[in-house]
Design a protein around this motif. Sequence first.
Motif, PDB file in Angstrom:
ATOM      1  N   VAL A   7      40.923  18.269  23.003  1.00  0.00           N
ATOM      2  CA  VAL A   7      42.316  17.827  22.861  1.00  0.00           C
ATOM      3  C   VAL A   7      42.572  17.233  21.478  1.00  0.00           C
ATOM      4  O   VAL A   7      43.649  17.408  20.899  1.00  0.00           O
ATOM      5  CB  VAL A   7      42.684  16.816  23.986  1.00  0.00           C
ATOM      6  N   LEU A  10      43.438  19.873  19.038  1.00  0.00           N
ATOM      7  CA  LEU A  10      44.808  20.357  19.251  1.00  0.00           C
ATOM      8  C   LEU A  10      45.803  19.387  18.601  1.00  0.00           C
ATOM      9  O   LEU A  10      46.777  19.803  17.973  1.00  0.00           O
ATOM     10  CB  LEU A  10      45.117  20.489  20.746  1.00  0.00           C
ATOM     11  N   HIS A  16      51.066  19.581  19.585  1.00  0.00           N
ATOM     12  CA  HIS A  16      51.903  18.769  20.479  1.00  0.00           C
ATOM     13  C   HIS A  16      53.373  18.657  20.078  1.00  0.00           C
ATOM     14  O   HIS A  16      54.196  18.222  20.869  1.00  0.00           O
ATOM     15  CB  HIS A  16      51.309  17.352  20.587  1.00  0.00           C
ATOM     16  N   LEU A  44      49.154  17.533  25.748  1.00  0.00           N
ATOM     17  CA  LEU A  44      48.026  18.354  25.296  1.00  0.00           C
ATOM     18  C   LEU A  44      46.926  18.531  26.338  1.00  0.00           C
ATOM     19  O   LEU A  44      46.148  19.482  26.257  1.00  0.00           O
ATOM     20  CB  LEU A  44      47.437  17.784  24.002  1.00  0.00           C
ATOM     21  N   THR A  47      48.057  21.501  27.997  1.00  0.00           N
ATOM     22  CA  THR A  47      47.847  22.642  27.092  1.00  0.00           C
ATOM     23  C   THR A  47      46.391  23.095  27.148  1.00  0.00           C
ATOM     24  O   THR A  47      46.102  24.289  27.275  1.00  0.00           O
ATOM     25  CB  THR A  47      48.218  22.266  25.634  1.00  0.00           C
ATOM     26  N   ALA A 203      52.806  24.970  23.640  1.00  0.00           N
ATOM     27  CA  ALA A 203      52.349  24.671  22.275  1.00  0.00           C
ATOM     28  C   ALA A 203      53.450  24.859  21.249  1.00  0.00           C
ATOM     29  O   ALA A 203      54.405  25.607  21.471  1.00  0.00           O
ATOM     30  CB  ALA A 203      51.172  25.588  21.925  1.00  0.00           C
TER      31      ALA A 203
END
Length: 252
Positions: A7, A10, A16, A44, A47, A203
């Motif tokens: 995460v 990301l 995010h 996230l 995600t 996303a």
Amino acid sequence: MANKIDVKELLEAGVHFGHMTRKWDPNMAPYIYMERNGIHIINLYKTAAKIEEANEALKKIAASGRKILFVATKKQAKDIVAEKAAACNMPYITERWPGGMLTNFITIRKAIKKMASIDRMKKDGTFMTLSKKERLQVDRLRAKLDKNLGSIADMSRIPAALFVVDIKAEHIAVKEAKKLNIPVFAMVDTNSDPRLVEYVIPANDDASKSIDKILSLVTTSITEGLSERKSDKEETATEAPVAEAEETSSEA
């Protein structure tokens, strides 16, 4: 199982960041964590879970030997998609989506064959028997076909799935896939309707860093699927002569 998604990575890639709150699609509510300065922030953790789910399915498709067609015609995604898809030997569309690409695939195949026919003409010398004007026309046609269809030249049948960056921008591709029951994997931002695709990856689909990160993760899984397929083939090829030898021996 698919690899665990980090995460933090990301977050660093800006995955995010959603759209302004006034542009949101209410159906994205389950994937939104909060609002900050008039912008929706994507959850996230959701995600990451969705990437893992998509990766597992993409890996299976690749391992089965079928093709996944990548679609992204927006400026900030084109080069990334072309590079990542080519690296895992998958077809891609990064120029204008050819209408009927899926629903009228026979016509698209004819155009691809035309391209191959021109290449043969150049190899066997037929091309040089044409007049200068005709050669120029043929070259222009070849260049046009290559720009629009060159990346799918090896796609002999309809793909098993689509991977789309921005379902709003690629709504025609999504619509055609839906007509033919082709599953769609997609990066879906807060301004889009996630119900339009089977595999949603919530996303930021505008920032190149975010697109690059998601594409890197999904294409890694596809490559793993292709490696598994190759290993299985090699194993089968090795086992066949052994089985044959055993059969001959038992007969003797």
